[in-house]
Design a protein around this motif. Structure first.
Motif, mmCIF file in Angstrom:
data_model
loop_
_atom_site.group_PDB
_atom_site.id
_atom_site.type_symbol
_atom_site.label_atom_id
_atom_site.label_comp_id
_atom_site.label_asym_id
_atom_site.label_seq_id
_atom_site.Cartn_x
_atom_site.Cartn_y
_atom_site.Cartn_z
ATOM 1 N N GLU A 139 -3.310 0.620 -4.876
ATOM 2 C CA GLU A 139 -4.354 1.228 -4.064
ATOM 3 C C GLU A 139 -5.694 0.916 -4.705
ATOM 4 O O GLU A 139 -5.880 1.175 -5.897
ATOM 5 N N GLU A 140 -6.588 0.317 -3.932
ATOM 6 C CA GLU A 140 -7.912 -0.078 -4.424
ATOM 7 C C GLU A 140 -7.821 -0.916 -5.706
ATOM 8 O O GLU A 140 -8.593 -0.748 -6.641
ATOM 9 N N THR A 199 0.621 3.648 1.807
ATOM 10 C CA THR A 199 0.774 4.109 3.190
ATOM 11 C C THR A 199 1.726 3.227 3.997
ATOM 12 O O THR A 199 2.038 3.552 5.145
ATOM 13 N N ASP A 200 2.202 2.134 3.410
ATOM 14 C CA ASP A 200 3.171 1.281 4.099
ATOM 15 C C ASP A 200 4.501 2.005 4.240
ATOM 16 O O ASP A 200 4.889 2.801 3.370
ATOM 17 N N SER A 233 0.840 -1.191 0.000
ATOM 18 C CA SER A 233 0.000 0.000 0.000
ATOM 19 C C SER A 233 0.883 1.252 0.000
ATOM 20 O O SER A 233 1.985 1.234 0.567
#
Length: 124
Positions: free
Chosen positions: A45-46, A23-24, A21
């Motif tokens: 993402e998604e 955000t990782d 991700s």
């Protein structure tokens, strides 16, 4: 091999790919890459590819500039919107694209979703 489709090359080389991700943390991504023995991962993402993160990114964009790998997210240091190829393209074409753009990995996508990754090392 150079005239084979990327789909065939990925299958023959049993190409595996990993995702993370945006955000990782860089640290989390690096540990995953180490565990899997891979030099790059796709940032998703998604279900859609948003970037690629490589061992060179970790070295040049994180460590060499003194960023904290635990506090730095992939979104901050990944290559966003990377050049991609479809699985029907040939491996020779992929090598040319990688050479002309100065990178060693290229994501393979189908319908905007990642299906694999090829590397210049796949030729070895």
């Amino acid at each position: 091999m150079f005239d084979q489709s990327l789909k065939v090359v990925m299958k023959e080389n049993r190409s595996k790919f990993i995702t993370a991700s945006p955000t990782d943390s860089v640290n989390k991504a690096a540990k995953l890459m180490r565990t899997k023995g891979l030099g790059a991962l796709l940032v998703v993402e998604e279900g859609h590819l948003v970037g690629i993160f490589t061992e060179r990114d970790a070295l040049f964009r994180v460590l060499a500039v003194g960023l904290d790998p635990n506090g730095t997210t992939l979104r901050d240091v990944m290559t966003a919107d990377p050049i991609t190829l479809g699985p029907e393209k040939t491996y020779g074409h992929a090598l040319i694209v990688m050479h002309e753009n100065g990178f060693r990995h290229i994501p393979v996508v189908e319908d905007a979703k990642p299906v694999g990754i090829v590397s210049s090392r796949d030729a070895m």
